[in-house]
Design a protein around this motif. Structure first.
Motif, mmCIF file in Angstrom:
data_model
loop_
_atom_site.group_PDB
_atom_site.id
_atom_site.type_symbol
_atom_site.label_atom_id
_atom_site.label_comp_id
_atom_site.label_asym_id
_atom_site.label_seq_id
_atom_site.Cartn_x
_atom_site.Cartn_y
_atom_site.Cartn_z
ATOM 1 N N ASP A 91 0.844 -1.384 0.154
ATOM 2 C CA ASP A 91 -0.050 0.005 -0.285
ATOM 3 C C ASP A 91 0.940 1.268 -0.004
ATOM 4 O OD1 ASP A 91 -0.617 1.388 3.091
ATOM 5 O OD2 ASP A 91 0.725 -0.418 2.989
ATOM 6 N N ALA A 92 0.301 2.312 -0.296
ATOM 7 C CA ALA A 92 1.094 3.530 -0.498
ATOM 8 C C ALA A 92 1.525 4.134 0.747
ATOM 9 C CB ALA A 92 0.054 4.699 -1.231
ATOM 10 N N GLY A 93 0.934 3.835 1.877
ATOM 11 C CA GLY A 93 1.317 4.347 3.384
ATOM 12 C C GLY A 93 2.387 3.699 3.866
ATOM 13 N N GLU A 94 2.427 2.357 3.942
ATOM 14 C CA GLU A 94 3.295 1.635 4.948
ATOM 15 C C GLU A 94 3.892 0.553 4.197
ATOM 16 O OE1 GLU A 94 1.829 0.888 8.803
ATOM 17 O OE2 GLU A 94 2.217 2.782 9.474
ATOM 18 N N GLY A 95 3.570 0.448 2.887
ATOM 19 C CA GLY A 95 4.202 -0.637 2.208
ATOM 20 C C GLY A 95 3.370 -2.202 2.515
ATOM 21 N N LEU A 96 2.324 -2.316 3.311
ATOM 22 C CA LEU A 96 1.841 -3.424 3.890
ATOM 23 C C LEU A 96 1.221 -4.102 2.542
ATOM 24 C CD1 LEU A 96 -0.207 -2.510 6.955
ATOM 25 C CD2 LEU A 96 2.065 -3.595 6.714
ATOM 26 N N PRO A 97 1.417 -5.570 2.280
ATOM 27 C CA PRO A 97 0.970 -6.291 1.157
ATOM 28 C C PRO A 97 -0.678 -6.087 1.219
ATOM 29 C CG PRO A 97 2.603 -7.497 2.086
ATOM 30 C CD PRO A 97 2.418 -6.294 3.067
ATOM 31 N N THR A 98 -1.317 -5.588 0.168
ATOM 32 C CA THR A 98 -2.777 -5.593 0.146
ATOM 33 C C THR A 98 -3.164 -5.965 -1.127
ATOM 34 O OG1 THR A 98 -2.430 -3.546 1.626
ATOM 35 C CG2 THR A 98 -4.616 -3.609 0.652
ATOM 36 N N GLY A 112 -15.238 -0.631 -3.166
ATOM 37 C CA GLY A 112 -13.837 -1.046 -3.166
ATOM 38 C C GLY A 112 -13.888 -2.199 -1.805
ATOM 39 N N ILE A 113 -13.098 -2.989 -2.216
ATOM 40 C CA ILE A 113 -12.705 -4.100 -1.026
ATOM 41 C C ILE A 113 -10.930 -4.113 -1.010
ATOM 42 C CG2 ILE A 113 -12.694 -6.570 -0.351
ATOM 43 C CD1 ILE A 113 -15.417 -6.811 -1.685
ATOM 44 N N SER A 114 -10.440 -3.905 0.348
ATOM 45 C CA SER A 114 -8.958 -4.045 0.459
ATOM 46 C C SER A 114 -8.860 -5.317 1.583
ATOM 47 C CB SER A 114 -8.548 -2.501 0.919
ATOM 48 O OG SER A 114 -8.681 -1.561 -0.176
ATOM 49 N N THR A 115 -7.865 -5.875 1.659
ATOM 50 C CA THR A 115 -7.489 -7.049 2.275
ATOM 51 C C THR A 115 -5.941 -6.961 2.810
ATOM 52 O OG1 THR A 115 -9.197 -8.084 1.522
ATOM 53 C CG2 THR A 115 -7.680 -9.326 2.984
ATOM 54 N N THR A 116 -5.907 -6.972 3.936
ATOM 55 C CA THR A 116 -4.013 -7.119 4.387
ATOM 56 C C THR A 116 -3.934 -8.188 5.606
ATOM 57 O OG1 THR A 116 -2.180 -5.794 4.592
ATOM 58 C CG2 THR A 116 -4.153 -5.045 5.788
ATOM 59 N N ALA A 117 -3.003 -8.549 5.746
ATOM 60 C CA ALA A 117 -2.835 -9.413 6.707
ATOM 61 C C ALA A 117 -2.934 -8.843 8.224
ATOM 62 C CB ALA A 117 -1.263 -10.275 6.646
ATOM 63 N N ALA A 118 -2.148 -7.765 8.577
ATOM 64 C CA ALA A 118 -2.081 -7.169 9.885
ATOM 65 C C ALA A 118 -2.265 -5.605 9.470
ATOM 66 C CB ALA A 118 -0.573 -7.478 10.497
ATOM 67 N N ALA A 119 -3.313 -5.027 9.785
ATOM 68 C CA ALA A 119 -3.639 -3.653 9.390
ATOM 69 C C ALA A 119 -2.918 -2.733 10.432
ATOM 70 C CB ALA A 119 -4.989 -3.382 9.220
ATOM 71 N N THR A 120 -2.557 -1.399 10.049
ATOM 72 C CA THR A 120 -2.103 -0.353 11.296
ATOM 73 C C THR A 120 -3.034 0.616 10.982
ATOM 74 O OG1 THR A 120 -0.624 0.514 9.456
ATOM 75 C CG2 THR A 120 0.246 -1.472 10.843
ATOM 76 N N PRO A 121 -3.042 1.686 12.137
ATOM 77 C CA PRO A 121 -3.907 2.993 11.901
ATOM 78 C C PRO A 121 -3.519 3.695 10.630
ATOM 79 C CG PRO A 121 -3.140 2.715 14.028
ATOM 80 C CD PRO A 121 -2.478 1.387 13.302
#
Length: 221
Positions: A91-98, A112-121
């Motif tokens: 993702d553009a913010g923290e680079g989490l695989p999304t 839209g639907i967004s999914t990631t393994a461990a979200a942050t604020p």
């Protein structure tokens, strides 16, 4: 005796006026002719060519995300929903695989639907919008969602942390449509991250809870 030399005969008239002696009518006709040619060229080049983008391959992108270790499948939405884009990456913010899929709902509104393994604020803010305001929680599709809203554009984002054992991914759904569209997205998002053989319906979730077990037990006389 002198010879008589005939004078040369005048050249036949072509009907054209010498250059520089055109009348205003000639100039007007020339301008109109050039203008007509320009309009034809503009018409041919400005015709809409339709959407030239290739269709979003949601299934292949979901498979890519799954192969990378993210618990997800391709969301299944009712007829009339059209995927506009699908991607898997940081993702553009923290680079989490999304894993993200964008849609147009039957009314033409974005979802839209967004999914990631461990979200942050920061990830949540990136999905909901930097100016999104928190609006409590909402129960949908057997989960409790944090509600975020924006006014420009007007949109609602729901974010649900991992359910059950806590090992599932975080899912977020965003809709600029009505409440029914938001609920449809939420159900599709939950179903996509629900392992095969289990149910994501609210009824099934209640059936396994202590409250439901207690309420279904026979009363003692």
């Amino acid at each position: 005796m002198s010879e008589h030399v005939a004078a040369p005969s005048p050249a036949p008239s072509t009907g054209k006026r010498p250059r520089g002696f055109e009348t205003p009518g000639d100039m007007l006709r020339t301008v109109l002719f050039v203008l007509a040619l320009v309009l034809v060229v503009v018409f041919l080049t400005a015709r809409p060519q339709g959407d030239q983008r290739p269709p979003a391959d949601v299934t292949a992108t979901a498979a890519q995300a799954s192969a990378a270790g993210l618990l997800t499948a391709a969301p299944s939405l009712p007829q009339g929903w059209k995927p506009s884009n699908a991607r898997f990456g940081p993702d553009a913010g923290e680079g989490l695989p999304t894993f993200h899929v964008g849609y147009l709902d039957p009314a033409g509104a974005y979802g839209g639907i967004s999914t990631t393994a461990a979200a942050t604020p920061e990830w949540v803010r990136g999905v909901a919008g930097k100016d999104a305001a928190s609006g409590g929680t909402r129960e949908l599709a057997g989960r409790t969602w944090d509600v975020w809203t924006t006014t420009d554009p007007s949109a609602t984002t729901l974010v649900s942390r991992s359910a059950g054992s806590g090992n599932g991914p975080t899912v977020a759904v965003t809709s600029r449509g009505d409440a029914a569209a938001l609920a449809t997205l939420a159900q599709a998002a939950v179903d996509a991250v629900t392992p095969a053989g289990t149910s994501s319906s609210p009824t099934s979730s209640l059936a396994g809870s202590p409250t439901a077990s207690a309420s279904s037990a026979p009363t003692q006389g």
